[in-house]
Write a protein that holds these residues in place. Structure first.
Motif, mmCIF file in Angstrom:
data_model
loop_
_atom_site.group_PDB
_atom_site.id
_atom_site.type_symbol
_atom_site.label_atom_id
_atom_site.label_comp_id
_atom_site.label_asym_id
_atom_site.label_seq_id
_atom_site.Cartn_x
_atom_site.Cartn_y
_atom_site.Cartn_z
ATOM 1 N N LEU A 202 0.826 -1.202 0.000
ATOM 2 C CA LEU A 202 0.000 0.000 0.000
ATOM 3 C C LEU A 202 0.863 1.255 0.000
ATOM 4 N N THR A 203 1.954 1.243 0.748
ATOM 5 C CA THR A 203 2.861 2.383 0.766
ATOM 6 C C THR A 203 3.393 2.679 -0.629
ATOM 7 N N LEU A 204 3.805 1.646 -1.335
ATOM 8 C CA LEU A 204 4.371 1.820 -2.674
ATOM 9 C C LEU A 204 3.359 2.367 -3.675
ATOM 10 N N THR A 205 2.090 2.048 -3.499
ATOM 11 C CA THR A 205 1.091 2.325 -4.535
ATOM 12 C C THR A 205 0.096 3.411 -4.164
ATOM 13 N N ALA A 206 0.232 4.026 -3.001
ATOM 14 C CA ALA A 206 -0.723 5.052 -2.568
ATOM 15 C C ALA A 206 -0.822 6.155 -3.628
ATOM 16 N N ASN A 207 -2.034 6.388 -4.131
ATOM 17 C CA ASN A 207 -2.224 7.311 -5.250
ATOM 18 C C ASN A 207 -3.595 7.969 -5.162
ATOM 19 N N SER A 208 -3.961 8.417 -3.949
ATOM 20 C CA SER A 208 -5.281 9.054 -3.789
ATOM 21 C C SER A 208 -5.289 10.022 -2.606
ATOM 22 N N PRO A 209 -4.478 11.083 -2.665
ATOM 23 C CA PRO A 209 -4.460 12.042 -1.550
ATOM 24 C C PRO A 209 -5.644 13.003 -1.557
ATOM 25 N N TYR A 210 -6.237 13.236 -2.732
ATOM 26 C CA TYR A 210 -7.350 14.186 -2.850
ATOM 27 C C TYR A 210 -8.658 13.443 -3.009
ATOM 28 N N ASN A 211 -9.722 14.062 -2.516
ATOM 29 C CA ASN A 211 -11.042 13.446 -2.638
ATOM 30 C C ASN A 211 -12.092 14.542 -2.717
ATOM 31 N N TYR A 212 -12.784 14.601 -3.851
ATOM 32 C CA TYR A 212 -13.882 15.547 -4.048
ATOM 33 C C TYR A 212 -13.499 16.983 -3.666
ATOM 34 N N GLY A 213 -12.338 17.411 -4.108
ATOM 35 C CA GLY A 213 -11.964 18.823 -3.981
ATOM 36 C C GLY A 213 -11.054 19.175 -2.838
ATOM 37 N N GLY A 214 -10.694 18.234 -1.966
ATOM 38 C CA GLY A 214 -9.857 18.567 -0.819
ATOM 39 C C GLY A 214 -8.747 17.561 -0.597
ATOM 40 N N ASP A 215 -7.699 18.019 0.076
ATOM 41 C CA ASP A 215 -6.611 17.130 0.483
ATOM 42 C C ASP A 215 -7.040 16.427 1.769
ATOM 43 N N THR A 216 -7.055 15.104 1.729
ATOM 44 C CA THR A 216 -7.568 14.317 2.852
ATOM 45 C C THR A 216 -6.582 14.203 4.011
ATOM 46 N N GLY A 217 -5.297 14.550 3.775
ATOM 47 C CA GLY A 217 -4.277 14.297 4.783
ATOM 48 C C GLY A 217 -3.741 12.874 4.723
ATOM 49 N N TYR A 218 -4.266 12.094 3.797
ATOM 50 C CA TYR A 218 -3.818 10.719 3.592
ATOM 51 C C TYR A 218 -3.179 10.597 2.209
ATOM 52 N N SER A 219 -2.355 9.568 2.057
ATOM 53 C CA SER A 219 -1.795 9.276 0.739
ATOM 54 C C SER A 219 -2.685 8.320 -0.038
ATOM 55 N N SER A 220 -3.388 7.436 0.666
ATOM 56 C CA SER A 220 -4.366 6.550 0.031
ATOM 57 C C SER A 220 -5.707 6.703 0.744
ATOM 58 N N TRP A 221 -6.464 7.707 0.328
ATOM 59 C CA TRP A 221 -7.812 7.847 0.876
ATOM 60 C C TRP A 221 -8.708 6.721 0.358
ATOM 61 N N ARG A 222 -8.389 6.210 -0.835
ATOM 62 C CA ARG A 222 -9.156 5.071 -1.358
ATOM 63 C C ARG A 222 -9.175 3.936 -0.358
ATOM 64 N N TYR A 223 -8.020 3.614 0.246
ATOM 65 C CA TYR A 223 -7.983 2.487 1.162
ATOM 66 C C TYR A 223 -8.850 2.765 2.396
#
Length: 388
Positions: free
Chosen positions: A160-181
């Motif tokens: 998951l660390t290597l592939t994290a590719n979702s920091p933004y969600n619906y217009g904002g920075d989530t504070g996460y690197s993989s918000w999808r997870y």
């Protein structure tokens, strides 16, 4: 998957599924997944399928035995989907989550099973527009698949660390690197798999979840590692969709290396690493938060290590089972990630220039159409001698 991996005489075969979002010229979601899928019916490479959300499409490679074949199929599938989308004025977005604010829900693909899921699970289903990358590895039987799962589950946070590719969600920075997870974990059947004592233990757990209606059918076993219900494969599904086909191929080869090491350990009767479920869940939370830009628990020690050090740690661990072009591709790919950063880091870097999320959309959608950096090819390895 449409064309699943099977066990080959010369080693473990592999197949990859990728999920993508469809966006319009403005970068916002478009409910055209079923139409784009129908337009690809005559394409010869792999399979293309609908997904739960109408703004999504999914591709699946065929059975692959080597990196050149796998990488080529991944690139062709992306190019085909991007071309069919472009013919409708749309773009293919390889991000784990939608980037821009939306004025309406993503919409459910009009199929009976998906409608039933939406009715039963409410907003867990109707707000789901997340995209992952799933790797299928050949297994000789289900019992071996369970044993492999027990051996490699400690490495899920690294993947998951290597592939994290979702920091933004619906217009904002989530504070996460993989918000999808984080978002995907809302499904009651999702998350890291337990340590299973046997196939019966696995099936009993699935049966109890079905009776509780925490899932509606066995295809809703959403653990990060699961047995395929239709093919003789083990499916590793912890990762965000990759920004590039090269990164997707790298993930598949890393997973294949971990499975090969697990098979050696099983043959030599080495016990699987004991990692309690609550601890593994915590490690995965840390991986989802930090990605390669922070720190990740070392699966061998439990201590936090810098994301910069993780590619070298993984390369050293896999070295005994890496050979030929696989070895060159994996070592090159891991070193490229070390130098360029993971998908989440690159998304944030694209945003930082002008503070426009549309710039991030432009960069990601371009990755589906433009030629990849030659560093991703096995023939042009640029790995420093110290890492060889």
């Amino acid at each position: 998957m449409g064309s699943a991996a099977v066990m080959a005489e010369d080693g473990l075969t592999v197949g990859v599924e990728e999920e993508f979002l469809l966006v319009g010229p403005d970068g916002r979601l478009v409910r055209s997944g079923p139409e784009v899928v129908r337009a690809t019916d005559d394409e010869p490479t792999g399979d293309v399928q609908e997904e739960l959300a109408r703004c999504q499409v999914e591709s699946a490679t065929g059975v692959c035995t080597d990196v050149a074949e796998l990488h080529a199929q991944l690139r062709r599938l992306r190019e085909e989907l991007a071309a069919k989308a472009a013919a409708r004025g749309l773009r293919l977005l390889p991000s784990g989550t939608p980037l821009l604010e939306e004025s309406r829900p993503a919409g459910i693909t009009p199929r009976p099973r998906y409608r039933k899921m939406a009715d039963h699970f409410g907003d867990v289903a109707t707000a789901a527009a997340t995209c992952g990358c799933h790797v299928h590895l050949a297994i000789p039987d289900r019992a071996t698949g369970i044993a492999i799962s027990n051996h490699i589950r400690a490495w899920l946070p690294v993947l998951l660390t290597l592939t994290a590719n979702s920091p933004y969600n619906y217009g904002g920075d989530t504070g996460y690197s993989s918000w999808r997870y984080v978002r995907w974990a809302l499904w009651p059947s999702a998350g890291p798999p337990p340590m299973f004592e046997s196939v019966d233990h696995y099936d009993d757990s699935v049966g109890a979840m079905l009776r509780a209606e925490a899932m509606l059918d066995r295809d809703m076993v959403y653990w990060d590692i699961r047995l395929s219900e239709k093919q003789p494969t083990l499916e590793i599904r912890v990762s965000d969709v990759a920004a590039t086909a090269g990164e997707a191929a790298l993930l598949a080869l890393v997973v294949r290396g971990l499975v090969a090491l697990a098979l050696r350990d099983i043959e030599n009767r080495r016990a699987a690493p004991l990692l309690h479920l609550e601890v593994l869940r915590a490690f995965l939370w840390r991986a989802a938060r930090d990605g390669l830009g922070g720190r990740c628990p070392n699966p061998l020690t439990g201590e936090l290590v810098s994301g910069d050090a993780l590619p070298a740690l993984l390369a050293d661990h896999l070295r005994p089972v890496l050979h030929g072009e696989d070895r060159s591709f994996v070592l090159t790919g891991l070193d490229t990630l070390r130098r360029s950063g993971g998908g989440a880091q690159r998304q944030r870097a694209a945003f930082a220039a002008r503070h426009r999320l549309t710039d991030v959309v432009d960069e990601l959608t371009g990755n589906a159409l433009l030629p990849e950096n030659p560093e991703w090819t096995a023939e042009t390895s640029t790995v420093p001698e110290t890492n060889r």
